[in-house]
Design an enzyme around this catalytic site. Structure first.
Site, PDB file in Angstrom:
ATOM      1  N   LYS A  33      36.096  32.005  28.102  1.00 58.16           N
ATOM      2  CA  LYS A  33      35.399  31.699  30.218  1.00 58.16           C
ATOM      3  C   LYS A  33      33.366  31.537  29.587  1.00 58.16           C
ATOM      4  CE  LYS A  33      34.138  35.288  32.680  1.00 58.16           C
ATOM      5  NZ  LYS A  33      34.720  36.836  33.120  1.00 58.16           N
ATOM      6  N   SER A  57      36.849  37.820  37.124  1.00 59.39           N
ATOM      7  CA  SER A  57      36.240  36.674  37.677  1.00 59.39           C
ATOM      8  C   SER A  57      36.549  36.455  36.466  1.00 59.39           C
ATOM      9  CB  SER A  57      34.441  37.263  37.184  1.00 59.39           C
ATOM     10  OG  SER A  57      34.446  37.975  36.286  1.00 59.39           O
ATOM     11  N   SER A  83      38.112  41.991  35.360  1.00 62.22           N
ATOM     12  CA  SER A  83      37.781  41.178  35.322  1.00 62.22           C
ATOM     13  C   SER A  83      38.926  40.007  34.083  1.00 62.22           C
ATOM     14  CB  SER A  83      36.086  40.069  34.883  1.00 62.22           C
ATOM     15  OG  SER A  83      35.821  39.988  36.621  1.00 62.22           O
TER      16      SER A  83
HETATM   17  N1  GLN Z   1      35.164  42.778  40.453  1.00 64.19           N
HETATM   18  C1  GLN Z   1      34.378  43.713  39.515  1.00 64.19           C
HETATM   19  C2  GLN Z   1      32.456  43.087  39.729  1.00 64.19           C
HETATM   20  O1  GLN Z   1      32.785  42.739  40.689  1.00 64.19           O
HETATM   21  C3  GLN Z   1      33.969  43.387  38.108  1.00 64.19           C
HETATM   22  C4  GLN Z   1      33.476  41.959  37.441  1.00 64.19           C
HETATM   23  C5  GLN Z   1      34.068  41.925  36.055  1.00 64.19           C
HETATM   24  O2  GLN Z   1      34.699  42.526  35.109  1.00 64.19           O
HETATM   25  N2  GLN Z   1      33.208  41.393  35.099  1.00 64.19           N
HETATM   26  O3  GLN Z   1      31.823  43.967  39.158  1.00 64.19           O
END
Ligand code: GLN
Length: 486
Positions: free
Chosen positions: A76, A151, A175
């Protein structure tokens, strides 16, 4: 060969049936074919990947190979890599090259893994659909009109489409788990503090946790053996004796108590998702597990609590991007204050700005007690709900997300609807406990459904072992997306 699991590839390398160069070239060929439509990678450096592959083959020939030496791994683009840009999905870091490697990157290099490239992601890991990337949306290999989740959507799409045998992700509120569920792969969010955050661009530091994404539970265990472990450069890294996750996969199922939180089976979850999840749970029951109905009474508060705490931490963490030391700098400005505001206005996307505004607001004088402090207290209560639940069961099971992958653009104008996607993943993040997503079937439209297994702190090995049992008897994790045939 590229349809094989990591464990199978490692075995083939050990037997000399393939080489790291051959495997890496195979991945690069698939990337050349499929990355256009999927947009899973932000940065590739085939020459570097092949050089590392040759080094891995030489290391094996010299008898110094470890279990994963020669395996290509995608990272990532939140993990800092020396000599290769780290964008975090943002224009702000569009040209940023870190002077050092993240702890996770160092670990994979030491294990002899090949760096295959940096994967696309929501900007600064804020999002649930990968539509917030400065580098454009990632597409789901099961249906390219749909999102892969976020994400860590680039990592998920790359693993699902067999562009990479394994990838890293980070999970702040879901995410790793939600994109794993949306793309039919496996993803583990370890106990907070198990994987070092050193060199992982910070979003919400009290929640951020790196973890593996791959095609089987066994693969996740092999990756955890590389990633997990104490690092004195991260003050929240837990000091614990190293664990061999891969050697604990065979623990027996008898006597297992599976907790079913009432709140995770309530209305609002797609019927197909609940059906597949219940079928998977019934499989565990048929193997001797006992089902225990219980409550996580404060879990309905998890999303509102998260959207106070995560933006608060983000607003503080992202203050370092000022256009002075690194990152995007506006070319045209009047004075220092103007340099800051123009650089940030140009460098950050809409969702990141929204979080900075919310976070700054809830931390400001007069609102701190009402919002931030209150949210901290409720977070503690949510964590206690898990402690109470784990007095009555060994593992919690339920859905990962309330739906399967949704169409690109479906939630574009409704951030709250997007936030609700994480309703089942955020509670474990707030409590710091480990949680795993594995594929458990498909909905009527042929989209993958994920089963979530959540355990008490440091129960990763238990979760992986249960998933491994399930994957010995099922083949959901072996299905290849029709859009990207092998
Ligand atoms: N979807 C969540 C957010 O927008 C979690 C994102 C994540 O776990 N990095 O914050």
């Amino acid at each position: 060969m590229l349809g094989a699991t990591l464990g199978e590839l490692a075995a083939a390398l050990a037997r000399g049936e393939t080489s790291s160069v051959e495997l890496t070239q195979g991945c690069l060929d698939r990337i050349a074919r499929w990355n256009g439509p999927l947009n899973a990678f932000i940065t590739l450096d085939p020459e570097r990947s092949l050089r590392e592959a040759r080094e891995a083959d030489a290391r094996r020939a010299a008898g110094r190979a470890g279990p994963l030496t020669g395996i290509p791994v995608a990272h990532k683009d939140i993990f800092c890599t020396r000599g290769m840009r780290t964008t975090c999905g943002s224009r702000m870091l569009g040209n940023f090259v870190s002077p050092y490697d993240a702890h996770v990157i160092e670990r994979f290099a030491a294990a002899g893994c090949v760096l295959l490239g940096k994967t696309n992601m929501d900007e600064f890991a804020m999002g649930s659909s990968n539509e917030n990337s400065h580098f454009g949306p990632v597409r789901n290999p099961w249906d390219t009109a749909r999102v892969p989740g976020g994400s860590s959507g680039g990592s998920a799409a790359a693993v699902a489409a067999r562009l990479a045998p394994a990838a890293t992700g980070t999970d702040t509120g879901g995410s790793i788990r939600q994109p794993a569920a949306f793309t039919g792969i496996c993803g583990l969010k370890p106990t907070y503090g198990t994987v070092s955050r050193y060199g992982m661009v910070a979003f919400a530091s009290s929640l951020d946790q790196g973890g593996p994404m791959a095609r089987s539970a066994e693969d996740l265990a092999l990756l955890m053996n590389v990633m997990a472990g104490h690092d004195r450069r991260d003050s929240t890294s837990v000091e614990r004796a190293p664990e061999d996750y891969a050697s604990q996969l065979k623990a027996p199922l008898e006597g297992l108590r599976v907790g079913l939180p009432r709140e995770y089976f309530a209305e609002g979850c797609a019927p197909d998702v609940l059906l597949r999840v219940r079928e998977a749970i019934a499989w565990f029951e048929s193997r001797g597990a006992r089902l225990v109905e219980l409550e996580l009474p404060r879990s309905p508060l998890a999303v509102p609590v998260y959207y106070v705490l995560a933006p608060a931490e983000a607003s503080s963490n992202l203050s370092r991007f000022d256009g002075v030391r690194y990152g995007h700098r506006a070319s045209d400005y009047r004075d220092l204050a103007d340099l800051y505001s123009r650089s940030r206005a140009e460098g950050f996307g809409a969702e990141v700005k929204r979080r900075i505004l919310v976070g700054t607001y809830v931390l400001s004088h007069g609102y701190y007690d009402a919002y931030y402090l209150q949210a901290q207290k409720v977070r503690r209560l949510i964590a206690r709900d898990f402690v109470a639940a784990f007095e009555r069961c060994d593992v919690l099971m339920g859905p990962v997300a309330p739906s399967t992958a949704f169409p690109i653009g479906a939630n574009a104008d409704d951030p709250v609807q997007m936030y609700l996607n994480d309703i089942f993943t955020i509670p474990a993040s707030l409590a710091g406990v480990p949680a795993l997503s594995i594929p458990c079937g498909f909905d009527a439209a042929g989209l993958p459904v994920g089963l979530q297994l959540t355990g008490p702190h440091f129960a990763e090995a238990r979760l992986l072992g249960l998933a491994h049992h399930y994957q010995q008897a099922t083949d959901w994790h072996r299905r290849v997306p029709a859009h990207t045939p092998l």
